[in-house]
Scaffold this motif. Structure first.
Motif, PDB file in Angstrom:
ATOM      1  N   GLN A 158       0.940  -1.129   0.144  1.00  0.00           N
ATOM      2  CA  GLN A 158       0.662   0.446  -0.069  1.00  0.00           C
ATOM      3  C   GLN A 158       1.066   1.646  -0.082  1.00  0.00           C
ATOM      4  O   GLN A 158       0.813   1.937  -1.121  1.00  0.00           O
ATOM      5  CB  GLN A 158      -0.833   0.002   1.344  1.00  0.00           C
ATOM      6  CG  GLN A 158      -1.920   1.107   1.276  1.00  0.00           C
ATOM      7  CD  GLN A 158      -2.988   0.837  -0.021  1.00  0.00           C
ATOM      8  OE1 GLN A 158      -3.688  -0.111  -0.418  1.00  0.00           O
ATOM      9  NE2 GLN A 158      -2.760   1.937  -1.080  1.00  0.00           N
ATOM     10  N   THR A 159       1.775   0.977   0.671  1.00  0.00           N
ATOM     11  CA  THR A 159       2.669   2.011   0.983  1.00  0.00           C
ATOM     12  C   THR A 159       3.580   2.561  -0.637  1.00  0.00           C
ATOM     13  O   THR A 159       3.688   3.577  -1.132  1.00  0.00           O
ATOM     14  CB  THR A 159       3.889   2.511   2.089  1.00  0.00           C
ATOM     15  OG1 THR A 159       3.408   2.415   3.301  1.00  0.00           O
ATOM     16  CG2 THR A 159       4.369   3.671   1.819  1.00  0.00           C
TER      17      THR A 159
ATOM     18  N   SER B 103       2.476   8.904  -6.871  1.00  0.00           N
ATOM     19  CA  SER B 103       1.982  10.475  -6.397  1.00  0.00           C
ATOM     20  C   SER B 103       3.639  11.667  -7.087  1.00  0.00           C
ATOM     21  O   SER B 103       3.325  12.143  -7.713  1.00  0.00           O
ATOM     22  CB  SER B 103       2.227  10.851  -4.803  1.00  0.00           C
ATOM     23  OG  SER B 103       2.820  10.185  -3.945  1.00  0.00           O
TER      24      SER B 103
ATOM     25  N   ASN C 250       0.857   3.544  -3.152  1.00  0.00           N
ATOM     26  CA  ASN C 250       0.627   5.659  -2.769  1.00  0.00           C
ATOM     27  C   ASN C 250       1.699   6.588  -3.524  1.00  0.00           C
ATOM     28  O   ASN C 250       1.535   7.442  -3.707  1.00  0.00           O
ATOM     29  CB  ASN C 250       0.807   5.857  -1.415  1.00  0.00           C
ATOM     30  CG  ASN C 250      -0.955   5.230  -0.770  1.00  0.00           C
ATOM     31  OD1 ASN C 250      -1.586   5.070  -1.722  1.00  0.00           O
ATOM     32  ND2 ASN C 250      -0.891   4.620   0.128  1.00  0.00           N
TER      33      ASN C 250
END
Length: 326
Positions: free
Chosen positions: A291-292, A299, A295
Motif C-alpha cells: 500500500q505504501t 504521487s 501511494n
C-alpha cells in the motif's frame, strides 16, 4: 515424547554448506570461521552416526544419506522460520526485522519515503535495505536472504515466490532534444544515431531485445549500460537514442531538458514491476509495503508523468490491487 539432540545451529550450517557446496562460502555467509563451521558439521554427523557429505571430493558433495536428510531438514527449517515469523510479527508495530531489496528505479525519491513510512509504522524494527538488479533480487528471495523484493517480472514464472503485481511501465523512446529525425527512422536504422542499450544481463535489457526480435529489428550492439543514469547522460549528450520506461526517465530529472520522450513507434509493449515475497513473509507486512509503495508510485511517478505526457495515461498505471484488508 522423543527429544532431539540436534542443534538448530548445526542444521542451519548444514543447509548453508549444501547451498554453496563449500565450507568456505558457508562460513562467509554465516559470519563464522571455517573451523567453527567444520566443528558444527562434524558434531551433526557424529550425532547422526552417518557421513552427510563425501569429504574426499571437491567441491564437497552430499552422500545418499545426506540427500535424504537435506530434503527433510529443508522442509522442517522452512516451517520453523514460518512459525517464528508469524509469532514475532503479530502486527506491523511488533515487527523486529525486515529485509527489503528494490531495483534502483525507485532509489531517488520512492525508496527513502518508503523507509521513512515503515520506520514510523514499525518503530522497533531493524531494517536492511538493498539495491540490486531484478535477477539478483529474485535469487536473494529464493535463498531466504531477504523478506520482500521489488523487481521487474521475469519472462518465466517463479513458482517458489509469491507475486503481487504493482506497476505497468510501458516502453518508450528517448532522443536527444535537438534530434530532428522521426522515431520511426531511428528504429528502422535509417536515422544516423545508434541505439544505446541496457545490459542484456538485466531483465529490462532482455525484454527490449526480445521485442526488437519480434519486430525483426536488428541494430548493431555497440553500447550496453548497467546504469540508467549513464544511459540517460549519453542520450542527453547526443550520442544516441534508447528504449526505456517512464519510471527510468522520471529518475533522470537533471537530463530532462536535453531529452525528448516519445511513444515507441512499433507495437506497444511494457514491463511489469511486482512485489515478490515467500510464504514466510507475514501478510500484514506485505500489505503495508504494497500500500505504501502504491501511494508513492502514484504521487511521485504516475501523476507527474501523465500530466506532462497525456498520451501515457492509458499505458502507465498501477496494476489492480490484489491485497485487501480482511
Amino acid at each position: 515424547m522423543k527429544k532431539t539432540r540436534l542443534s538448530l545451529k548445526w542444521l542451519e550450517i548444514f543447509l548453508l554448506i549444501t547451498r554453496h557446496g563449500s565450507l568456505q562460502a558457508a562460513s562467509e555467509e554465516a559470519g563464522l570461521s571455517i573451523s567453527t563451521v567444520s566443528h558444527h558439521l562434524r558434531s551433526l554427523e557424529d550425532e547422526l552416526g552417518v557421513n552427510l557429505f563425501d569429504h574426499k571430493r571437491r567441491p564437497i558433495r552430499l552422500t545418499a544419506e545426506g540427500s535424504i536428510f537435506q530434503r527433510n531438514i529443508s522442509e522442517a527449517m522452512r516451517l520453523i522460520h514460518k512459525a517464528e515469523s508469524e509469532v514475532t510479527t503479530a502486527n506491523v508495530a511488533q515487527t523486529r526485522n525486515l529485509k527489503l531489496a528494490l531495483i534502483e528505479d525507485f532509489d531517488s525519491e520512492i525508496t527513502p519515503e518508503l523507509a521513512r513510512s515503515l520506520i514510523d509504522s514499525m518503530p522497533n524494527c531493524r531494517f536492511q535495505h538493498l539495491t540490486r538488479p531484478s535477477h539478483d533480487i529474485l535469487e536473494l528471495l529464493k535463498n531466504n536472504d531477504i523478506d520482500i523484493g521489488v523487481a521487474t517480472r521475469p519472462q518465466f514464472e517463479q513458482p517458489d515466490l509469491i507475486e503481487t503485481p504493482l506497476l505497468r511501465d510501458p516502453f518508450v523512446m528517448i532522443l536527444p532534444v535537438n534530434c530532428g529525425h522521426p522515431p520511426e527512422q531511428l528504429l528502422d536504422k535509417t536515422g544516423p544515431l545508434p541505439l544505446l542499450r541496457y545490459n542484456q544481463n538485466q531483465i529490462i535489457g532482455t525484454q527490449i531485445e526480445t521485442q526488437l526480435r519480434r519486430l525483426r529489428v536488428s541494430h548493431p550492439v555497440q553500447f550496453e549500460f548497467d546504469s540508467n543514469q549513464t544511459l540517460m547522460n549519453m542520450v542527453a549528450e547526443g550520442h544516441g537514442w534508447a528504449i526505456t520506461t517512464p519510471t527510468n526517465f522520471m529518475r533522470a530529472r537533471r537530463f530532462h531538458r536535453q531529452i525528448k520522450l516519445v511513444p515507441f513507434p512499433g507495437k506497444e509493449f511494457a514491463r511489469f514491476v511486482s512485489i515478490f515475497s515467500t510464504e514466510l513473509c507475514p501478510p500484514h507486512i506485505l500489505m503495508a509495503v504494497n500500500q505504501t509503495l502504491r501511494n508513492l508510485i502514484q504521487s511521485h511517478s504516475i501523476t507527474p508523468m501523465t500530466e506532462k505526457f497525456p498520451w501515457l495515461r492509458d499505458q502507465f498505471n498501477l496494476m489492480p490491487d490484489g491485497l485487501t484488508e480482511s
